[in-house]
Design a protein around this motif. Structure first.
Motif, mmCIF file in Angstrom:
data_model
loop_
_atom_site.group_PDB
_atom_site.id
_atom_site.type_symbol
_atom_site.label_atom_id
_atom_site.label_comp_id
_atom_site.label_asym_id
_atom_site.label_seq_id
_atom_site.Cartn_x
_atom_site.Cartn_y
_atom_site.Cartn_z
ATOM 1 N N ALA A 20 0.857 -1.179 0.000
ATOM 2 C CA ALA A 20 0.000 0.000 0.000
ATOM 3 C C ALA A 20 0.895 1.231 0.000
ATOM 4 N N VAL A 21 0.457 2.290 -0.639
ATOM 5 C CA VAL A 21 1.240 3.530 -0.679
ATOM 6 C C VAL A 21 1.557 4.003 0.736
ATOM 7 N N THR A 22 0.666 3.750 1.681
ATOM 8 C CA THR A 22 0.884 4.174 3.068
ATOM 9 C C THR A 22 2.038 3.427 3.741
ATOM 10 N N GLU A 23 2.486 2.319 3.167
ATOM 11 C CA GLU A 23 3.607 1.555 3.734
ATOM 12 C C GLU A 23 4.966 2.092 3.293
ATOM 13 N N LEU A 24 5.000 3.004 2.335
ATOM 14 C CA LEU A 24 6.245 3.511 1.784
ATOM 15 C C LEU A 24 6.823 4.611 2.657
ATOM 16 N N SER A 25 8.136 4.582 2.846
ATOM 17 C CA SER A 25 8.820 5.668 3.550
ATOM 18 C C SER A 25 10.039 6.075 2.731
ATOM 19 N N PHE A 36 10.010 7.449 -14.827
ATOM 20 C CA PHE A 36 10.038 7.826 -13.418
ATOM 21 C C PHE A 36 10.882 6.781 -12.710
ATOM 22 N N GLU A 37 11.822 7.224 -11.887
ATOM 23 C CA GLU A 37 12.523 6.318 -10.982
ATOM 24 C C GLU A 37 11.925 6.555 -9.611
ATOM 25 N N ILE A 38 11.352 5.520 -9.058
ATOM 26 C CA ILE A 38 10.707 5.600 -7.748
ATOM 27 C C ILE A 38 11.564 4.808 -6.768
ATOM 28 N N ARG A 39 12.066 5.482 -5.743
ATOM 29 C CA ARG A 39 12.851 4.823 -4.692
ATOM 30 C C ARG A 39 12.082 4.956 -3.385
ATOM 31 N N PHE A 40 12.006 3.856 -2.635
ATOM 32 C CA PHE A 40 11.336 3.915 -1.343
ATOM 33 C C PHE A 40 11.793 2.769 -0.466
ATOM 34 N N ASP A 41 11.501 2.904 0.820
ATOM 35 C CA ASP A 41 11.811 1.877 1.813
ATOM 36 C C ASP A 41 10.523 1.444 2.487
ATOM 37 N N THR A 42 10.578 0.240 3.063
ATOM 38 C CA THR A 42 9.584 -0.191 4.032
ATOM 39 C C THR A 42 10.375 -0.504 5.302
ATOM 40 N N ASP A 43 9.745 -1.126 6.260
ATOM 41 C CA ASP A 43 10.452 -1.425 7.509
ATOM 42 C C ASP A 43 11.697 -2.288 7.292
ATOM 43 N N TRP A 44 11.652 -3.187 6.306
ATOM 44 C CA TRP A 44 12.731 -4.151 6.141
ATOM 45 C C TRP A 44 13.427 -4.109 4.789
ATOM 46 N N MET A 45 12.810 -3.456 3.802
ATOM 47 C CA MET A 45 13.317 -3.549 2.433
ATOM 48 C C MET A 45 13.505 -2.168 1.807
ATOM 49 N N ARG A 46 14.372 -2.130 0.796
ATOM 50 C CA ARG A 46 14.624 -0.928 -0.012
ATOM 51 C C ARG A 46 14.278 -1.291 -1.461
ATOM 52 N N TYR A 47 13.568 -0.399 -2.139
ATOM 53 C CA TYR A 47 13.070 -0.675 -3.488
ATOM 54 C C TYR A 47 13.506 0.405 -4.472
ATOM 55 N N ASP A 48 13.739 -0.008 -5.718
ATOM 56 C CA ASP A 48 13.935 0.880 -6.863
ATOM 57 C C ASP A 48 13.010 0.373 -7.958
ATOM 58 N N CYS A 49 12.253 1.277 -8.539
ATOM 59 C CA CYS A 49 11.298 0.883 -9.558
ATOM 60 C C CYS A 49 11.318 1.912 -10.683
ATOM 61 N N TYR A 50 11.290 1.437 -11.924
ATOM 62 C CA TYR A 50 11.278 2.317 -13.092
ATOM 63 C C TYR A 50 9.933 2.179 -13.787
ATOM 64 N N VAL A 51 9.258 3.320 -13.967
ATOM 65 C CA VAL A 51 7.906 3.340 -14.518
ATOM 66 C C VAL A 51 7.892 4.219 -15.760
ATOM 67 N N ASP A 52 7.339 3.698 -16.847
ATOM 68 C CA ASP A 52 7.206 4.436 -18.103
ATOM 69 C C ASP A 52 6.242 5.598 -17.890
ATOM 70 N N ASP A 53 6.671 6.814 -18.250
ATOM 71 C CA ASP A 53 5.793 7.975 -18.005
ATOM 72 C C ASP A 53 4.672 8.094 -19.034
ATOM 73 N N ALA A 54 4.693 7.270 -20.080
ATOM 74 C CA ALA A 54 3.635 7.327 -21.084
ATOM 75 C C ALA A 54 2.405 6.526 -20.663
ATOM 76 N N ASP A 55 2.629 5.349 -20.070
ATOM 77 C CA ASP A 55 1.485 4.489 -19.780
ATOM 78 C C ASP A 55 1.467 3.886 -18.373
ATOM 79 N N GLY A 56 2.483 4.164 -17.551
ATOM 80 C CA GLY A 56 2.507 3.662 -16.178
ATOM 81 C C GLY A 56 2.985 2.229 -16.044
ATOM 82 N N GLU A 57 3.527 1.662 -17.121
ATOM 83 C CA GLU A 57 4.018 0.287 -17.060
ATOM 84 C C GLU A 57 5.335 0.242 -16.284
#
Length: 80
Positions: A20-25, A36-57
């Motif tokens: 859930a978006v509310t779990e992201l810090s 879009f490069e989206i970087r975020f953490d949760t309590d235990w993990m670190r994430y990097d995600c790349y999202v196409d700005d044309a269609d959200g894939e």
């Protein structure tokens, strides 16, 4: 063609991670060259995600545990 907004990219990244978006810090959103490069953490993990700005894939995704020393340092600071 209309490009997606940063908020939509964050929602796509969270959904891909099955969170859930509310779990992201420590959220960081960067935009460059149609991605879009989206970087975020949760309590235990670190994430990097790349999202196409044309269609959200989601085009790329990586996650890894937060180093134990970093988590322990945060716990010590909170209890001090």
């Amino acid at each position: 063609m209309q490009n997606i907004l940063a908020n939509t990219a964050v929602q796509a990244a969270a959904a891909y991670a099955r969170l859930a978006v509310t779990e992201l810090s420590d959220l960081c959103v960067l935009h460059s060259d149609g991605l879009f490069e989206i970087r975020f953490d949760t309590d235990w993990m670190r994430y990097d995600c790349y999202v196409d700005d044309a269609d959200g894939e989601v085009l790329g995704f990586d996650c890894r545990p937060i180093p134990e020393q970093q988590m322990l340092g945060e716990i010590v600071r909170l209890s001090a």
